[in-house]
Motif scaffolding. Structure first.
Motif, PDB file in Angstrom:
ATOM      1  N   GLY A  81      18.394 -51.645   7.228  1.00 57.05           N
ATOM      2  CA  GLY A  81      18.218 -53.032   7.606  1.00 57.05           C
ATOM      3  C   GLY A  81      19.501 -53.727   8.005  1.00 57.05           C
ATOM      4  N   TRP A  82      20.608 -53.403   7.319  1.00 56.67           N
ATOM      5  CA  TRP A  82      21.870 -54.092   7.602  1.00 56.67           C
ATOM      6  C   TRP A  82      22.410 -53.770   8.993  1.00 56.67           C
ATOM      7  N   ALA A  83      21.977 -52.647   9.591  1.00 52.58           N
ATOM      8  CA  ALA A  83      22.513 -52.225  10.891  1.00 52.58           C
ATOM      9  C   ALA A  83      21.544 -52.460  12.040  1.00 52.58           C
ATOM     10  N   ARG A  84      20.324 -52.899  11.723  1.00 50.49           N
ATOM     11  CA  ARG A  84      19.285 -52.945  12.747  1.00 50.49           C
ATOM     12  C   ARG A  84      19.640 -53.874  13.902  1.00 50.49           C
ATOM     13  N   ASP A  85      20.049 -55.112  13.617  1.00 53.83           N
ATOM     14  CA  ASP A  85      20.337 -56.068  14.693  1.00 53.83           C
ATOM     15  C   ASP A  85      21.480 -55.586  15.577  1.00 53.83           C
ATOM     16  N   ALA A  86      22.507 -55.037  14.965  1.00 52.12           N
ATOM     17  CA  ALA A  86      23.642 -54.546  15.757  1.00 52.12           C
ATOM     18  C   ALA A  86      23.220 -53.363  16.623  1.00 52.12           C
ATOM     19  N   LEU A  87      22.369 -52.493  16.077  1.00 51.13           N
ATOM     20  CA  LEU A  87      21.921 -51.340  16.850  1.00 51.13           C
ATOM     21  C   LEU A  87      21.051 -51.782  18.030  1.00 51.13           C
ATOM     22  N   ILE A  88      20.216 -52.793  17.821  1.00 53.40           N
ATOM     23  CA  ILE A  88      19.409 -53.313  18.928  1.00 53.40           C
ATOM     24  C   ILE A  88      20.312 -53.905  20.002  1.00 53.40           C
ATOM     25  N   THR A  89      21.404 -54.553  19.593  1.00 60.44           N
ATOM     26  CA  THR A  89      22.356 -55.097  20.567  1.00 60.44           C
ATOM     27  C   THR A  89      22.987 -53.983  21.387  1.00 60.44           C
ATOM     28  N   VAL A  90      23.360 -52.893  20.733  1.00 58.35           N
ATOM     29  CA  VAL A  90      23.923 -51.751  21.453  1.00 58.35           C
ATOM     30  C   VAL A  90      22.898 -51.189  22.435  1.00 58.35           C
ATOM     31  N   LYS A  91      21.661 -51.054  21.967  1.00 56.71           N
ATOM     32  CA  LYS A  91      20.612 -50.538  22.843  1.00 56.71           C
ATOM     33  C   LYS A  91      20.405 -51.464  24.037  1.00 56.71           C
ATOM     34  N   HIS A  92      20.445 -52.758  23.797  1.00 58.40           N
ATOM     35  CA  HIS A  92      20.237 -53.715  24.879  1.00 58.40           C
ATOM     36  C   HIS A  92      21.347 -53.607  25.916  1.00 58.40           C
ATOM     37  N   CYS A  93      22.575 -53.395  25.474  1.00 62.28           N
ATOM     38  CA  CYS A  93      23.695 -53.275  26.410  1.00 62.28           C
ATOM     39  C   CYS A  93      23.619 -51.981  27.212  1.00 62.28           C
ATOM     40  N   ALA A  94      23.176 -50.908  26.572  1.00 59.52           N
ATOM     41  CA  ALA A  94      23.125 -49.616  27.248  1.00 59.52           C
ATOM     42  C   ALA A  94      21.859 -49.440  28.072  1.00 59.52           C
ATOM     43  N   ARG A 149      -3.360 -55.684  34.304  1.00 61.84           N
ATOM     44  CA  ARG A 149      -3.945 -56.998  34.015  1.00 61.84           C
ATOM     45  C   ARG A 149      -2.978 -57.942  33.308  1.00 61.84           C
ATOM     46  N   THR A 150      -1.755 -57.502  33.099  1.00 60.95           N
ATOM     47  CA  THR A 150      -0.777 -58.345  32.388  1.00 60.95           C
ATOM     48  C   THR A 150       0.331 -58.779  33.330  1.00 60.95           C
ATOM     49  N   PRO A 151       0.899 -59.951  33.110  1.00 67.75           N
ATOM     50  CA  PRO A 151       2.009 -60.399  33.963  1.00 67.75           C
ATOM     51  C   PRO A 151       3.213 -59.458  33.826  1.00 67.75           C
ATOM     52  N   PHE A 152       3.957 -59.297  34.903  1.00 67.13           N
ATOM     53  CA  PHE A 152       5.166 -58.498  34.841  1.00 67.13           C
ATOM     54  C   PHE A 152       6.166 -59.150  33.892  1.00 67.13           C
ATOM     55  N   ALA A 153       6.819 -58.316  33.089  1.00 67.81           N
ATOM     56  CA  ALA A 153       7.803 -58.829  32.137  1.00 67.81           C
ATOM     57  C   ALA A 153       8.741 -57.699  31.760  1.00 67.81           C
ATOM     58  N   TYR A 154       9.851 -58.048  31.113  1.00 71.63           N
ATOM     59  CA  TYR A 154      10.798 -57.064  30.608  1.00 71.63           C
ATOM     60  C   TYR A 154      10.496 -56.809  29.128  1.00 71.63           C
ATOM     61  N   PRO A 155      10.024 -55.616  28.786  1.00 71.40           N
ATOM     62  CA  PRO A 155       9.720 -55.331  27.379  1.00 71.40           C
ATOM     63  C   PRO A 155      10.999 -55.296  26.543  1.00 71.40           C
ATOM     64  N   PRO A 156      10.885 -55.412  25.233  1.00 73.14           N
ATOM     65  CA  PRO A 156      12.067 -55.408  24.366  1.00 73.14           C
ATOM     66  C   PRO A 156      12.806 -54.077  24.431  1.00 73.14           C
ATOM     67  N   SER A 157      14.125 -54.131  24.368  1.00 72.12           N
ATOM     68  CA  SER A 157      14.922 -52.907  24.488  1.00 72.12           C
ATOM     69  C   SER A 157      14.679 -51.967  23.321  1.00 72.12           C
ATOM     70  N   GLU A 158      14.298 -52.489  22.153  1.00 69.70           N
ATOM     71  CA  GLU A 158      14.088 -51.628  20.993  1.00 69.70           C
ATOM     72  C   GLU A 158      12.748 -50.908  21.022  1.00 69.70           C
ATOM     73  N   GLY A 159      11.933 -51.154  22.048  1.00 73.20           N
ATOM     74  CA  GLY A 159      10.635 -50.500  22.160  1.00 73.20           C
ATOM     75  C   GLY A 159       9.508 -51.482  21.931  1.00 73.20           C
ATOM     76  N   ILE A 160       8.339 -51.178  22.483  1.00 73.34           N
ATOM     77  CA  ILE A 160       7.210 -52.091  22.327  1.00 73.34           C
ATOM     78  C   ILE A 160       6.709 -52.032  20.879  1.00 73.34           C
ATOM     79  N   PRO A 161       6.197 -53.141  20.359  1.00 77.38           N
ATOM     80  CA  PRO A 161       5.767 -53.173  18.948  1.00 77.38           C
ATOM     81  C   PRO A 161       4.738 -52.111  18.603  1.00 77.38           C
TER      82      PRO A 161
END
Length: 483
Positions: free
Chosen positions: A342-355, A155-167
């Motif tokens: 916290g200091w590494a979270r954004d960078a780790l999400i970037t790595v996850k997004h690339c991989a 029932r939901t539109p197709f989309a790309y979920p966040p690379s870090e996992g769904i909330p």
């Protein structure tokens, strides 16, 4: 008219070679190139003739030539099929000497210890490590939650979920580890991964500068951790393990990352003592090093209150906490997570997004509901006494009839135990008997980069019942009489 072949066929103009020769050439080329798959049935000659606008005798002649040459196999009462000739025409390459690599490949991926071993042919009920029991899993609940997730997804539109996992899953994981292991975190601190192994790969990419970063790993230790950091270009520093876990006092001053399994050392099963937990955090703080805490099966405790996780004790944001649901639920779920500072979270999400740029929605939604509704906690509570009974059966045999040969290593968690061989000179003969009578049990040397000083055996009890354990140990004990 629909094409009769799975590739285009061009009928030549008049005066440009014989029609039979040209059709034969095109069909033979398609078979040799693999465009006409082996086993595919040829269309009937009448159908081909009508589609191409040629005489049926011409098509019959072409088919007869292909059969005579071995490209097509005739069948009595049915149309002919394409023969498997692609494999036969592959260029034969002279075998390389053992240890030689191909210069076109990155030499790293030809390193022997990075290669996966061949699959082991084991019975369903055995001493294999790291596999939980499927018979007691709440399959019906999982199916119901899966159906709910599919209905919501449709029932939901197709989309790309966040690379870090769904909330929803990150929130559920944060609540789970806070309750089960007193790990202080929020949903924003959690990055969902494809099992713990992807977590190690992501952390290696994030924390390693190739050729410079030195990473301390347990010896013996979990091979995929070594593989991930070696693949990222780290210099591995094997560290000894004793009855208190990782020997922190032996850590070199220049290591930048320390990987450790403090709750249930893999594969010995020992726990990192509180004294060494504090010493490890002090070491990391004074040298600006980082700690990766692998808590792969900490949900299953059989002794006293578990020691606090390193992440719980950490006051300086030095620890990356890695967890997985492969042991508490099932391996094919392929869900793990990292609780990152916290200091590494954004960078780790970037790595996850690339991989792995986007996560899956359906399975994550099912797991989120399974945790949120309390099913995971109930399943762990239900399985703990079952695994405890098996563990006691294994310990009874090790402390009893096998005591002259084996010395159990103290352990109070997880789904496996280890035992040292009392007389190292007997190790080859004992391991030969292990393979015959204790399928799935392994030598601890399979987890080490170099032969261990004291040979030992690891026994998994996740998928073998207590009575089966007792019977197998009895047969193993009888086989040792000749020693």
């Amino acid at each position: 008219m629909e094409p009769v072949f799975p590739f285009p066929v061009v009928v030549p103009d008049r005066g440009r070679g014989t029609l039979t020769h040209e059709l034969h050439r095109q069909l033979r080329s398609a078979i040799l190139d693999g465009r006409y798959a082996a086993g595919a049935a040829l269309p009937a000659t009448r159908q081909v003739a009508q589609a191409l606008g040629v005489a049926r005798n011409t098509v019959t002649t072409v088919y007869d030539l292909l059969i005579a040459e071995g490209y097509v196999l005739p069948r009595r009462g049915a149309t002919a099929v394409v023969a498997d000739v692609v494999a036969r025409r592959e260029r034969r390459v002279a075998p390389r000497p053992v240890g030689a690599g191909d210069a076109r490949l990155n030499p790293l991926w030809q390193t022997p210890f990075l290669r996966p071993g061949p699959p082991r042919d084991l019975p369903e009920r055995c001493f294999r490590l790291g596999i939980p029991d499927h018979r007691h899993f709440p399959h019906e609940i999982w199916r119901r939650l899966s159906a709910q997730s599919l209905r919501q997804w449709s029932r939901t539109p197709f989309a790309y979920p966040p690379s870090e996992g769904i909330p929803a899953l990150r929130e559920a994981i944060a609540q789970h580890v806070a309750f089960a292991r007193a790990v202080a975190c929020g949903a924003d601190d959690v990055i969902v991964t494809s099992g713990a192994q992807q977590a190690f790969d992501l952390l290696a990419r994030l924390l390693v500068t190739p050729g410079r970063t030195r990473v301390a790993v347990e010896e013996p230790g979990y091979p995929p951790v070594r593989a991930a950091f070696a693949a990222a270009g780290a210099q591995l520093v094997p560290m000894p393990v004793d009855a208190e876990g990782l020997c922190v006092d032996a850590l070199p001053d220049d290591v930048g990352v320390i990987s450790v399994t403090p709750s249930h050392q893999s594969p010995t099963g020992v726990a990192l003592s509180m004294r060494r937990r504090r010493a490890l955090l002090d070491f990391a703080r004074s040298r600006n090093a980082l700690v990766i805490e692998d808590d792969y099966d900490g949900e299953f405790r059989f002794g006293q209150r578990p020691l606090d996780a390193l992440q719980t004790l950490d006051r300086d944001a030095q620890v990356f906490y890695v967890g997985t649901f492969s042991k508490s639920l099932f391996p094919s779920l392929r869900k793990g997570f990292i609780v990152a500072p916290g200091w590494a979270r954004d960078a780790l999400i970037t790595v996850k997004h690339c991989a792995d740029s986007h996560s899956d929605t359906i399975t994550q939604s099912v797991l989120a509901a399974f945790i949120r509704d309390g099913h995971l906690a109930r399943h762990v509570r239900r399985m703990r006494p079952i695994y405890a009974e098996r563990r006691e059966a294994l310990l009874a045999g090790l402390h009893g009839e096998l005591a002259p040969w084996l010395e159990p290593i103290a352990s109070e968690a997880g789904l496996h135990l280890a035992a040292r061989i009392r007389e190292p000179t007997l190790a080859p003969a004992i391991f030969a008997r292990v393979q015959r009578h204790l399928p799935g049990a392994q030598s601890i040397a399979e987890y080490a980069l170099s032969p261990p000083a004291r040979p030992a055996i690891t026994f998994g009890y996740g998928i073998i019942d207590a009575d089966e354990i007792a019977a197998a140990l009895g047969r193993f004990r009888a086989s040792l009489d000749s020693l």
